[in-house]
Enzyme design. Structure first.
Site: not given
Ligand code: IMP
Length: 190
Positions: A10, A12, A67, A147, A150, A170, A176
């Site tokens: 949610a 993202k 990703d 999340f 962070d 952010k 992202r």
């Molecule tokens: P994913 O590719 O979005 O699955 O992220 C891989 C890992 O990085 C997961 O543990 C996410 O919680 C972490 N992650 C992804 N985006 C963020 C963010 O914006 N802030 C903090 N951790 C992130």
């Protein structure tokens, strides 16, 4: 135009909707897709492409996937592609943070970066957008927002963790957010 974001996160989804107000961005669940997407590669770029290609090939929808990896300099770029499962297959954020803090205990170089690859597939054409956020790993958790990692990530030039920034702040500086902004620029130039 509607775009399916290959996520059910949610946070993202909200980030993407803020950056692309002229598009109807929906989650996998909103699109009626209830399966876990494959992520079988050793790099985040390939995993990003794999998710979007899988969606497009199976459901023939305009979509994008992201990703992300956290790369910590003193850990040789780890956890990188293993960021979600750093502390184990349960993919638990608290466990992952605890492990990072443990591995960096007493380590002076705390430099790190987040990197995101977004793969957009629109009308069968694929485009990749990269974004990064540089910073360092704090000695302990701070803040309740955001999340993932962070609460322990201090962006370069800031005096608070990402978990203490507003969602808008952010989005302006995050990995992202930046890759989504590049995608938005591309879409508006079409
Ligand atoms: P994913 O590719 O979005 O699955 O992220 C891989 C890992 O990085 C997961 O543990 C996410 O919680 C972490 N992650 C992804 N985006 C963020 C963010 O914006 N802030 C903090 N951790 C992130």
């Amino acid at each position: 135009m509607q775009l399916v974001f290959a996520t059910n996160n949610a946070n993202k989804l909200r980030e993407a909707q803020q950056i692309l107000p002229n598009y109807k961005i929906i989650s996998l669940e909103d699109a009626g897709i209830h399966e876990e997407l494959p992520e079988t590669h050793e790099t985040i770029l390939e995993n990003s492409k794999e998710k979007a290609e899988y969606l497009y090939n199976k459901y023939h929808i305009n979509c994008f996937s992201d990703d992300t990896g956290l790369e910590v300099e003193a850990l040789g770029g780890a956890p990188g592609v293993y960021s979600a499962r750093f502390a184990g297959p349960q993919k638990n954020n608290d466990d992952n943070i605890a492990l990072i803090l443990q591995k960096l205990q007493g380590v002076e170089n705390r430099k790190a970066r987040f990197v995101t690859y977004i793969t957009l597939i629109i009308n069968g054409e694929q485009h990749i957008f990269e974004g990064e956020m540089r910073g360092s790993i704090l000695p302990c958790r701070s803040g309740n927002g955001g999340f993932g990692y962070d609460p322990v990530f201090l962006p370069e030039g800031y005096d608070k963790s990402v978990a203490e920034l507003s969602p808008e702040e952010k989005n302006k500086i995050s990995h992202r957010g930046r890759s989504l902004q590049k995608m938005a620029e591309y879409l508006s130039s079409k």
